[in-house]
Design an enzyme around this catalytic site. Structure first.
Site, PDB file in Angstrom:
ATOM      1  N   ASP A  58      10.963  73.454  29.666  1.00  0.00           N
ATOM      2  CA  ASP A  58      10.776  72.052  29.590  1.00  0.00           C
ATOM      3  C   ASP A  58       9.410  71.667  28.710  1.00  0.00           C
ATOM      4  OD1 ASP A  58      12.950  71.476  30.886  1.00  0.00           O
ATOM      5  OD2 ASP A  58      11.744  71.663  32.844  1.00  0.00           O
ATOM      6  N   GLY A  98       9.477  70.983  25.480  1.00  0.00           N
ATOM      7  CA  GLY A  98       9.914  70.069  24.259  1.00  0.00           C
ATOM      8  C   GLY A  98      10.398  70.933  23.344  1.00  0.00           C
ATOM      9  N   LYS A  99      11.130  71.902  23.628  1.00  0.00           N
ATOM     10  CA  LYS A  99      11.963  72.704  22.718  1.00  0.00           C
ATOM     11  C   LYS A  99      12.781  71.973  21.704  1.00  0.00           C
ATOM     12  CE  LYS A  99      13.227  75.399  25.992  1.00  0.00           C
ATOM     13  NZ  LYS A  99      12.281  74.866  27.199  1.00  0.00           N
ATOM     14  N   ASN A 125      21.733  75.395  32.760  1.00  0.00           N
ATOM     15  CA  ASN A 125      20.719  75.221  33.588  1.00  0.00           C
ATOM     16  C   ASN A 125      19.554  74.584  32.695  1.00  0.00           C
ATOM     17  OD1 ASN A 125      20.440  77.526  31.948  1.00  0.00           O
ATOM     18  ND2 ASN A 125      19.227  78.804  33.257  1.00  0.00           N
ATOM     19  N   ALA A 126      19.643  74.693  31.283  1.00  0.00           N
ATOM     20  CA  ALA A 126      18.715  74.124  30.291  1.00  0.00           C
ATOM     21  C   ALA A 126      19.001  72.723  30.280  1.00  0.00           C
ATOM     22  CB  ALA A 126      19.132  74.573  29.004  1.00  0.00           C
ATOM     23  N   GLY A 127      17.800  71.791  29.941  1.00  0.00           N
ATOM     24  CA  GLY A 127      18.094  70.434  29.858  1.00  0.00           C
ATOM     25  C   GLY A 127      17.009  70.063  28.687  1.00  0.00           C
ATOM     26  N   HIS A 128      17.720  69.716  27.623  1.00  0.00           N
ATOM     27  CA  HIS A 128      17.107  69.614  26.331  1.00  0.00           C
ATOM     28  C   HIS A 128      17.009  68.068  25.746  1.00  0.00           C
ATOM     29  CE1 HIS A 128      17.429  74.220  25.359  1.00  0.00           C
ATOM     30  NE2 HIS A 128      16.570  73.956  26.531  1.00  0.00           N
ATOM     31  N   GLN A 171      14.724  77.732  28.298  1.00  0.00           N
ATOM     32  CA  GLN A 171      13.878  78.137  29.635  1.00  0.00           C
ATOM     33  C   GLN A 171      12.449  78.537  28.870  1.00  0.00           C
ATOM     34  OE1 GLN A 171      17.156  79.596  30.058  1.00  0.00           O
ATOM     35  NE2 GLN A 171      17.373  77.696  31.101  1.00  0.00           N
ATOM     36  N   ARG A 185      14.949  66.601  39.487  1.00  0.00           N
ATOM     37  CA  ARG A 185      13.581  67.050  40.414  1.00  0.00           C
ATOM     38  C   ARG A 185      12.375  66.747  39.765  1.00  0.00           C
ATOM     39  NH1 ARG A 185      14.978  73.161  41.710  1.00  0.00           N
ATOM     40  NH2 ARG A 185      15.435  73.097  39.549  1.00  0.00           N
ATOM     41  N   SER A 231       2.832  67.297  18.672  1.00  0.00           N
ATOM     42  CA  SER A 231       3.658  66.185  18.858  1.00  0.00           C
ATOM     43  C   SER A 231       3.024  65.256  19.733  1.00  0.00           C
ATOM     44  CB  SER A 231       4.763  66.974  19.700  1.00  0.00           C
ATOM     45  OG  SER A 231       5.779  65.808  20.127  1.00  0.00           O
TER      46      SER A 231
HETATM   47  P1  GDP Z   1      12.952  71.161  26.609  1.00  0.00           P
HETATM   48  O1  GDP Z   1      13.584  71.756  27.784  1.00  0.00           O
HETATM   49  O2  GDP Z   1      11.955  72.185  26.316  1.00  0.00           O
HETATM   50  O3  GDP Z   1      13.774  70.954  25.368  1.00  0.00           O
HETATM   51  O4  GDP Z   1      11.939  69.738  27.067  1.00  0.00           O
HETATM   52  P2  GDP Z   1      12.756  68.822  28.155  1.00  0.00           P
HETATM   53  O5  GDP Z   1      13.646  67.958  27.179  1.00  0.00           O
HETATM   54  O6  GDP Z   1      13.297  69.234  29.252  1.00  0.00           O
HETATM   55  O7  GDP Z   1      11.415  68.087  28.529  1.00  0.00           O
HETATM   56  C1  GDP Z   1      10.537  67.446  27.447  1.00  0.00           C
HETATM   57  C2  GDP Z   1      10.236  65.865  27.673  1.00  0.00           C
HETATM   58  O8  GDP Z   1       9.206  65.337  27.034  1.00  0.00           O
HETATM   59  C3  GDP Z   1      11.478  64.925  26.998  1.00  0.00           C
HETATM   60  O9  GDP Z   1      11.656  64.151  27.786  1.00  0.00           O
HETATM   61  C4  GDP Z   1      10.986  64.826  25.692  1.00  0.00           C
HETATM   62  O10 GDP Z   1      11.704  63.639  25.353  1.00  0.00           O
HETATM   63  C5  GDP Z   1       9.629  64.443  26.019  1.00  0.00           C
HETATM   64  N1  GDP Z   1       8.563  64.837  24.847  1.00  0.00           N
HETATM   65  C6  GDP Z   1       8.759  65.844  23.857  1.00  0.00           C
HETATM   66  N2  GDP Z   1       7.544  65.926  23.059  1.00  0.00           N
HETATM   67  C7  GDP Z   1       6.904  64.867  23.522  1.00  0.00           C
HETATM   68  C8  GDP Z   1       5.717  64.490  23.172  1.00  0.00           C
HETATM   69  O11 GDP Z   1       4.897  65.016  22.147  1.00  0.00           O
HETATM   70  N3  GDP Z   1       5.032  63.104  24.041  1.00  0.00           N
HETATM   71  C9  GDP Z   1       5.669  62.782  24.859  1.00  0.00           C
HETATM   72  N4  GDP Z   1       5.162  61.838  25.787  1.00  0.00           N
HETATM   73  N5  GDP Z   1       6.848  63.162  25.260  1.00  0.00           N
HETATM   74  C10 GDP Z   1       7.616  64.153  24.683  1.00  0.00           C
HETATM   75  P1  IMO Z   2      14.897  74.136  29.665  1.00  0.00           P
HETATM   76  O1  IMO Z   2      15.828  74.841  28.772  1.00  0.00           O
HETATM   77  C1  IMO Z   2      12.824  74.449  33.495  1.00  0.00           C
HETATM   78  C2  IMO Z   2      14.215  77.214  36.401  1.00  0.00           C
HETATM   79  C3  IMO Z   2      14.833  76.851  37.831  1.00  0.00           C
HETATM   80  C4  IMO Z   2      14.362  77.681  38.924  1.00  0.00           C
HETATM   81  C5  IMO Z   2      14.706  78.987  37.803  1.00  0.00           C
HETATM   82  C6  IMO Z   2      15.754  79.713  38.117  1.00  0.00           C
HETATM   83  O2  IMO Z   2      15.062  72.974  29.744  1.00  0.00           O
HETATM   84  O3  IMO Z   2      13.429  74.559  29.562  1.00  0.00           O
HETATM   85  P2  IMO Z   2      18.361  79.415  37.277  1.00  0.00           P
HETATM   86  O4  IMO Z   2      19.228  77.890  37.460  1.00  0.00           O
HETATM   87  O5  IMO Z   2      18.260  79.555  35.939  1.00  0.00           O
HETATM   88  O6  IMO Z   2      18.957  80.320  37.997  1.00  0.00           O
HETATM   89  O7  IMO Z   2      16.956  78.819  37.971  1.00  0.00           O
HETATM   90  O8  IMO Z   2      14.631  78.656  36.523  1.00  0.00           O
HETATM   91  N1  IMO Z   2      14.933  76.702  35.169  1.00  0.00           N
HETATM   92  C7  IMO Z   2      14.281  76.004  34.513  1.00  0.00           C
HETATM   93  N2  IMO Z   2      13.118  75.056  34.421  1.00  0.00           N
HETATM   94  N3  IMO Z   2      13.447  74.284  32.339  1.00  0.00           N
HETATM   95  C8  IMO Z   2      14.523  74.843  32.367  1.00  0.00           C
HETATM   96  O9  IMO Z   2      15.282  74.855  31.084  1.00  0.00           O
HETATM   97  C9  IMO Z   2      15.016  75.661  33.296  1.00  0.00           C
HETATM   98  N4  IMO Z   2      16.433  76.461  33.412  1.00  0.00           N
HETATM   99  C10 IMO Z   2      15.961  77.251  34.724  1.00  0.00           C
HETATM  100  O10 IMO Z   2      14.373  75.472  38.226  1.00  0.00           O
HETATM  101  O11 IMO Z   2      13.148  77.645  38.994  1.00  0.00           O
HETATM  102 MG    MG Z   3      14.255  71.015  29.671  1.00  0.00          MG
END
Ligand code: GDP
Ligand code: IMO
Ligand code: MG
Length: 429
Positions: A13, A15-16, A38-41, A227, A306, A418
């Site tokens: 998470d 900000g990939k 499991n990823a949320g991007h 991740q 969560r 960013s």
């Molecule tokens: P990822 O799993 O690494 O792709 O990241 P996530 O999408 O799970 O979480 C990153 C969160 O931060 C998302 O809601 C993005 O829209 C947000 N985000 C990314 N870069 C920035 C930033 O520079 N500033 C702020 N405020 N939010 C950001």
């Molecule tokens: P992105 O790509 C943050 C965490 C879970 C748990 C552990 C194992 O959005 O960064 P799993 O379901 O993979 O067996 O869970 O890894 N986890 C993440 N935490 N970002 C993620 O993906 C994750 N994918 C798994 O919360 O602690």
């Molecule tokens: Mg994520």
């Protein structure tokens, strides 16, 4: 642009997806190399928010090939929902059919994998991992135990039935006798697999070898990790990890290109740290400051909703991450979250709470993490809105001091800063 891999450098998470989407502008071919739903991007473009779990974050462009590689595991129900949500947001189905491709070698998360993920967690009680319950661990376990089902298997019904005759009785025995859950009939599973075949048919790329050959010769490739390094099955905070290899080294394997095809590994770090699920977190803040970061940073999991645990930037972890993650450049995200902070802390070492011993090298035995407390370097905040700044020169002096320290401490150049979620809230340094 060089062939680049985007690596999560902390606990996920970071900000990939934002960085992948940005870099994808200069790439032809975007490959997701590991993990599953499991990823949320999240990608935000002109205020519109898109959430990806399996689909590579380069999909928003008109003419880029987006490939789900062999290292990824796919839960078909989740894939279907993801496509439907994106179609509801206005992306045409034809766009996916033209640009999205799936490796026939990717493994499928079966219904019994989902069941056993939940049951395994219940079994662990107080030692649970806090997984996303998307069947990730069980799917990868079956892959390595050589009893997994791959996308290409769906297209050979006879062989698939034979495989199921061996796999299913054992799975059912475990489900019913160990977990006291409902077993599956062969007909039920076969009918599911028929559905999955129809779902994947437009996307499976059987001529993937030609596609990769051409990409290696003539195209710029961007590898998208899920991740983060500290969730890596080998290098993360084991056992509180996921079941794949997010490190840059995982990209060669998961995409099928080998290490020489990768020319830059951009590690994505947040200006602070978050973690979802269980596991040690030395710089975690269980106080008002942690809550402030959580609220201002809107730190909620994209996949499970969560609340993310929050803490200061951990330099001990980050140095380790640069090393084993194979990171050669940095993207630092969410700097704007500190706009209203009087001071910002950065952990430069761990101190043993009992002996007072100071260590700077990451301890891989996570049971020991609870013995340490962070040693901080403190920086002055800038108390200014930086979300509209486009050039490095225009950043406040205190922000520049913090960024220079990060670069020096990690001996790695920051290429991207960013300052907001949107595509254009980005500074290229
Ligand atoms: P990822 O799993 O690494 O792709 O990241 P996530 O999408 O799970 O979480 C990153 C969160 O931060 C998302 O809601 C993005 O829209 C947000 N985000 C990314 N870069 C920035 C930033 O520079 N500033 C702020 N405020 N939010 C950001
Ligand atoms: P992105 O790509 C943050 C965490 C879970 C748990 C552990 C194992 O959005 O960064 P799993 O379901 O993979 O067996 O869970 O890894 N986890 C993440 N935490 N970002 C993620 O993906 C994750 N994918 C798994 O919360 O602690
Ligand atoms: Mg994520």
């Amino acid at each position: 642009m060089k062939n680049t891999v985007v690596v999560g450098a902390q606990f996920g998470d970071e900000g990939k997806a934002k960085i992948t989407d940005l870099l994808a502008y200069n790439a032809d071919f975007i490959i997701r190399y590991q993990g599953g739903c499991n990823a949320g991007h999240t990608v935000v473009n002109e205020g519109k928010k898109y959430k990806f779990h399996l689909v590579p974050s380069g999909i928003l462009y008109e003419n880029k090939t987006c490939f789900i590689g062999a290292g990824v595991v796919i839960y078909p129900e989740s894939f279907k929902n993801e496509l439907n949500e994106l179609i509801n947001q206005g992306i045409k189905e034809e766009h996916f059919k033209k640009n999205l491709k799936i490796s026939p070698l990717a493994h499928i998360t079966m219904p019994y994998h989902i069941d056993s993920d939940g049951a395994n967690e219940d079994n662990l009680g107080g030692n649970k991992i806090g997984t996303t319950k998307k069947g990730i661990g069980p799917t990868y376990s079956d892959k390595y135990a050589r009893v997994g089902i791959r996308v290409e298997d769906l297209f050979d019904k006879k062989a698939l039935e034979k495989k199921l005759d061996i796999i299913l009785p054992l799975k059912n025995k475990i489900l019913s006798e160990v977990y006291h859950l409902k077993p599956y009939s062969k007909e039920e599973i076969l009918s599911k697999l028929d559905e999955y075949k129809a779902l994947f048919e437009p996307y499976v790329c059987f001529d993937w070898q030609e596609l990769l050959r051409d990409a290696k010769k003539n195209k710029t490739i961007l590898f998208e990790g899920a991740q983060g390094v500290l969730l890596d099955i080998d290098y993360g905070t084991y056992p509180f990890v996921t079941s794949s290899n997010p490190v840059a080294g995982g990209a060669g394997v998961g995409a099928g290109v080998g290490p020489l095809a990768i020319e830059d590994a951009m590690g994505v770090f947040k200006a602070y740290m978050t973690r979802v699920g269980e596991g040690p977190f030395v710089t975690e803040l269980k106080d008002a400051t942690g809550e402030k970061i959580q609220t201002v940073g809107a730190e909620f999991g994209v996949t499970t909703g969560r609340k993310r645990r929050c803490g200061w930037f951990d330099g001990v972890i980050a140095k380790y991450s640069v090393l084993v993650g194979g990171i050669s450049s940095i993207a630092l995200t969410k700097l704007d979250v500190f706009d209203d902070f009087d001071e910002i802390k950065f952990c430069i070492a761990y101190k043993n709470k009992l002996t007072g011993e100071i260590i700077k090298s990451y301890p891989t035995n996570v049971a020991k993490h609870y013995d340490y407390e962070p040693v901080y370097e403190t920086f002055k905040g800038w108390k200014q809105d930086i979300t509209g700044i486009k050039r490095y020169e225009d950043l406040p002096q205190n922000a520049k001091i913090y960024l220079s320290f990060v670069e020096e401490y990690l001996e790695t150049k920051i290429k991207i800063i960013s300052v907001g979620a949107d595509r254009d809230q980005t500074i290229f340094k």
